[in-house]
Design an enzyme around this catalytic site. Structure first.
Site, PDB file in Angstrom:
ATOM      1  N   GLY A  19       0.840  -1.203   0.000  1.00 23.90           N
ATOM      2  CA  GLY A  19       0.000   0.000   0.000  1.00 23.90           C
ATOM      3  C   GLY A  19       0.868   1.242   0.000  1.00 23.90           C
ATOM      4  O   GLY A  19       1.942   1.251   0.587  1.00 23.90           O
ATOM      5  N   ARG A  80       0.504  -4.516  -5.607  1.00 23.71           N
ATOM      6  CA  ARG A  80       0.680  -5.887  -5.152  1.00 23.71           C
ATOM      7  C   ARG A  80       0.943  -6.786  -6.356  1.00 23.71           C
ATOM      8  O   ARG A  80       0.532  -6.471  -7.469  1.00 23.71           O
ATOM      9  CB  ARG A  80      -0.553  -6.320  -4.368  1.00 23.71           C
ATOM     10  CG  ARG A  80      -0.768  -5.344  -3.197  1.00 23.71           C
ATOM     11  CD  ARG A  80      -1.686  -5.784  -2.112  1.00 23.71           C
ATOM     12  NE  ARG A  80      -1.314  -5.107  -0.862  1.00 23.71           N
ATOM     13  CZ  ARG A  80      -1.832  -3.964  -0.419  1.00 23.71           C
ATOM     14  NH1 ARG A  80      -2.751  -3.339  -1.124  1.00 23.71           N
ATOM     15  NH2 ARG A  80      -1.430  -3.448   0.725  1.00 23.71           N
ATOM     16  N   ASP A 111       5.256  -5.312   5.846  1.00 22.53           N
ATOM     17  CA  ASP A 111       5.816  -6.638   6.166  1.00 22.53           C
ATOM     18  C   ASP A 111       5.713  -7.612   4.990  1.00 22.53           C
ATOM     19  O   ASP A 111       6.605  -8.444   4.793  1.00 22.53           O
ATOM     20  CB  ASP A 111       5.178  -7.212   7.436  1.00 22.53           C
ATOM     21  CG  ASP A 111       3.688  -7.450   7.281  1.00 22.53           C
ATOM     22  OD1 ASP A 111       3.012  -6.599   6.678  1.00 22.53           O
ATOM     23  OD2 ASP A 111       3.200  -8.481   7.764  1.00 22.53           O
ATOM     24  N   THR A 134       4.244   2.190   5.883  1.00 25.16           N
ATOM     25  CA  THR A 134       2.834   1.810   5.897  1.00 25.16           C
ATOM     26  C   THR A 134       2.108   2.707   6.893  1.00 25.16           C
ATOM     27  O   THR A 134       2.638   2.973   7.975  1.00 25.16           O
ATOM     28  CB  THR A 134       2.611   0.328   6.293  1.00 25.16           C
ATOM     29  OG1 THR A 134       1.265   0.172   6.770  1.00 25.16           O
ATOM     30  CG2 THR A 134       3.535  -0.146   7.383  1.00 25.16           C
ATOM     31  N   ILE A 135       0.906   3.139   6.538  1.00 24.69           N
ATOM     32  CA  ILE A 135       0.170   4.021   7.463  1.00 24.69           C
ATOM     33  C   ILE A 135      -0.240   3.272   8.732  1.00 24.69           C
ATOM     34  O   ILE A 135      -0.567   3.895   9.732  1.00 24.69           O
ATOM     35  CB  ILE A 135      -1.097   4.648   6.813  1.00 24.69           C
ATOM     36  CG1 ILE A 135      -2.109   3.574   6.425  1.00 24.69           C
ATOM     37  CG2 ILE A 135      -0.731   5.534   5.637  1.00 24.69           C
ATOM     38  CD1 ILE A 135      -3.493   4.135   6.122  1.00 24.69           C
ATOM     39  N   ASP A 136      -0.207   1.919   8.697  1.00 26.15           N
ATOM     40  CA  ASP A 136      -0.750   1.134   9.816  1.00 26.15           C
ATOM     41  C   ASP A 136       0.180   1.057  11.023  1.00 26.15           C
ATOM     42  O   ASP A 136      -0.240   0.646  12.102  1.00 26.15           O
ATOM     43  CB  ASP A 136      -1.071  -0.296   9.348  1.00 26.15           C
ATOM     44  CG  ASP A 136      -2.056  -0.301   8.201  1.00 26.15           C
ATOM     45  OD1 ASP A 136      -2.899   0.608   8.148  1.00 26.15           O
ATOM     46  OD2 ASP A 136      -1.970  -1.200   7.344  1.00 26.15           O
ATOM     47  N   ASP A 138       2.393  -1.091  11.727  1.00 25.31           N
ATOM     48  CA  ASP A 138       2.332  -2.456  12.269  1.00 25.31           C
ATOM     49  C   ASP A 138       3.593  -3.275  11.970  1.00 25.31           C
ATOM     50  O   ASP A 138       3.533  -4.496  11.874  1.00 25.31           O
ATOM     51  CB  ASP A 138       1.089  -3.178  11.728  1.00 25.31           C
ATOM     52  CG  ASP A 138       1.084  -3.260  10.206  1.00 25.31           C
ATOM     53  OD1 ASP A 138       1.925  -2.614   9.565  1.00 25.31           O
ATOM     54  OD2 ASP A 138       0.226  -3.975   9.656  1.00 25.31           O
ATOM     55  N   ARG A 180      -5.974  -1.867   9.283  1.00 24.13           N
ATOM     56  CA  ARG A 180      -6.004  -3.325   9.088  1.00 24.13           C
ATOM     57  C   ARG A 180      -6.215  -4.034  10.429  1.00 24.13           C
ATOM     58  O   ARG A 180      -7.151  -3.725  11.140  1.00 24.13           O
ATOM     59  CB  ARG A 180      -4.729  -3.789   8.389  1.00 24.13           C
ATOM     60  CG  ARG A 180      -4.728  -3.382   6.930  1.00 24.13           C
ATOM     61  CD  ARG A 180      -3.844  -4.257   6.113  1.00 24.13           C
ATOM     62  NE  ARG A 180      -2.437  -4.016   6.398  1.00 24.13           N
ATOM     63  CZ  ARG A 180      -1.456  -4.500   5.682  1.00 24.13           C
ATOM     64  NH1 ARG A 180      -1.716  -5.277   4.654  1.00 24.13           N
ATOM     65  NH2 ARG A 180      -0.213  -4.236   5.976  1.00 24.13           N
ATOM     66  N   ALA A 195     -11.877  11.133  21.846  1.00 27.51           N
ATOM     67  CA  ALA A 195     -12.990  10.172  21.707  1.00 27.51           C
ATOM     68  C   ALA A 195     -13.399   9.594  23.055  1.00 27.51           C
ATOM     69  O   ALA A 195     -12.601   9.540  23.987  1.00 27.51           O
ATOM     70  CB  ALA A 195     -12.570   9.041  20.770  1.00 27.51           C
ATOM     71  N   GLU A 196     -14.667   9.172  23.131  1.00 26.68           N
ATOM     72  CA  GLU A 196     -15.188   8.566  24.361  1.00 26.68           C
ATOM     73  C   GLU A 196     -14.714   7.123  24.507  1.00 26.68           C
ATOM     74  O   GLU A 196     -14.517   6.629  25.605  1.00 26.68           O
ATOM     75  CB  GLU A 196     -16.730   8.575  24.339  1.00 26.68           C
ATOM     76  CG  GLU A 196     -17.353   9.815  24.939  1.00 26.68           C
ATOM     77  CD  GLU A 196     -16.981  11.100  24.222  1.00 26.68           C
ATOM     78  OE1 GLU A 196     -16.843  11.071  22.992  1.00 26.68           O
ATOM     79  OE2 GLU A 196     -16.813  12.127  24.905  1.00 26.68           O
ATOM     80  N   SER A 224     -22.977  15.124  23.155  1.00 25.56           N
ATOM     81  CA  SER A 224     -22.532  14.360  21.978  1.00 25.56           C
ATOM     82  C   SER A 224     -21.339  13.496  22.354  1.00 25.56           C
ATOM     83  O   SER A 224     -20.622  13.813  23.299  1.00 25.56           O
ATOM     84  CB  SER A 224     -22.132  15.312  20.850  1.00 25.56           C
ATOM     85  OG  SER A 224     -21.032  16.094  21.258  1.00 25.56           O
TER      86      SER A 224
END
Ligand code: ADP
Length: 330
Positions: A19, A80, A111, A134-136, A138, A180, A195-196, A224
């Site tokens: 990606g 890919r 990876d 990678t933006i993830d 990971d 992912r 965030a809650e 909210s």
């Protein structure tokens, strides 16, 4: 990590694979310019491993890298290549590189891309150094990967905007982010966006707890709420969650799936800086005769981590942040 004889090292090539991620262009630029500074010839392979099979290999020079550092995506294209999973196709790739006289590679990717790089070294002794992109976020062994910071900032800005409408209409929003199978984007966005609740694969989901949290907020006058979910292995999961909240507690939740906007855009300063340093170090490591490894960011150091280690599952170490999201959003 392995050693190889650098006597022959005159021509190297760089490619981006898997990606795309914002900041990959800064990494390509740093590779090309560091290589030229060190008197190497440098080539670009287009379309990742597919381009290695199709001989999409072009020389790059200092001018080729003008005006790319601020651009998202990758000028070398990514993608890919199913065929690369098969040894017979990797043999073709190795032959193509040999014909071009390329004796070293810099692989910018995740990876999966590193698995392919490791196979090229194991089967054909082509020296490769990896740059985690990678933006993830990971990749095991590196605290940051190229593109992560930009993706987090993009998602956070979106949440800020959603919060305006959530507050104006007294609404509950579920915002689904990418990532992912990991929750790195979700947890950082959740904390930075106020965030809650943050829900992601490593954080076992408890519907009762989410309902109690929202109800507690309503009881103390909160108008909210924002829940952040990671796409996990099932993008669109936010709709299931909205349905469950409706059925169990009669909460009406609006869903916003951020999707691919998180992959695009101009990279942040942090991503450009990390990308430049990782890639420049990758070229230097190759010139030192090191291969079959990636350059990783650990603390403030850029270190070598073997591909064997990089392709293991990254342990999730953000438990403390999750507790903090809970405390700060009570
Ligand atoms: P990422 O690098 O972002 O994790 P992918 O997992 O899609 O992205 O991998 C990118 C490409 O790397 C794949 O399309 C394939 O060509 C190659 N690749 C992935 N896994 C392997 C493997 N086990 N052996 C050889 N090549 C692989």
């Amino acid at each position: 990590m392995n050693k190889f004889d650098t006597n022959k090292l005159k021509k190297i090539a760089v490619f981006t694979s898997g990606g795309d991620a914002p900041g990959m262009n800064a990494a390509i630029r740093a590779t090309v310019r560091m290589a030229i500074y060190k008197n190497l010839e440098v080539f670009g392979i287009y379309q990742g491993y597919q381009g290695m099979l199709d001989n999409q290999i072009e020389p790059l020079n200092l001018g080729s890298m003008a005006n790319v550092i601020q651009r998202g995506g990758t000028v070398l294209k990514a993608g890919r290549c199913q065929n690369f999973l098969k040894p017979e196709f990797r043999k073709i790739a190795a032959q193509n590189l040999k014909v071009q006289g390329i004796d070293g590679l810099i692989c910018i990717g995740g990876d999966g891309s590193f698995r392919g790089a490791k196979a090229l070294w194991d089967e054909h002794q082509i020296p490769i150094v990896g740059v985690p992109g990678t933006i993830d976020n990971d990749i095991n062994g590196s605290e940051y990967t190229i593109g992560f910071d930009t993706a987090v900032n993009t998602a956070m800005e979106a949440i800020d905007k959603i919060r305006d409408t959530a507050a104006s209409h007294d609404r509950l929003f579920i915002v689904e982010v990418m990532g992912r199978n990991t929750g790195y984007i979700a947890i950082e966005v959740g904390l930075a966006g106020g965030a809650e609740e943050v829900i992601f694969p490593e954080n076992p989901f408890n519907l009762e707890k989410v309902i109690n949290k929202i109800q507690h907020g309503i009881d103390r006058g909160k108008k909210s709420s924002i829940l952040v979910t990671a796409e996990g292995d099932k993008p669109g999961y936010a709709y299931d969650l909205a349905e469950q909240l409706k059925q169990k507690a009669n909460f009406d939740a609006k869903v916003c799936i951020l999707g691919h906007v998180q992959r695009g855009g101009s990279p942040t300063a942090l991503d450009r800086m990390i990308a430049s340093r990782l890639a420049a170090q990758a070229v230097l490591s190759l010139l030192d005769g090191n291969c079959n490894h990636m350059i990783a960011l650990q603390g403030t150091s850029y270190v070598n981590v073997s591909f064997d280690e990089a392709i293991q599952k990254k342990p999730f170490t953000y438990k403390g942040l999750l507790d903090l999201v809970d405390i700060l959003s009570q």
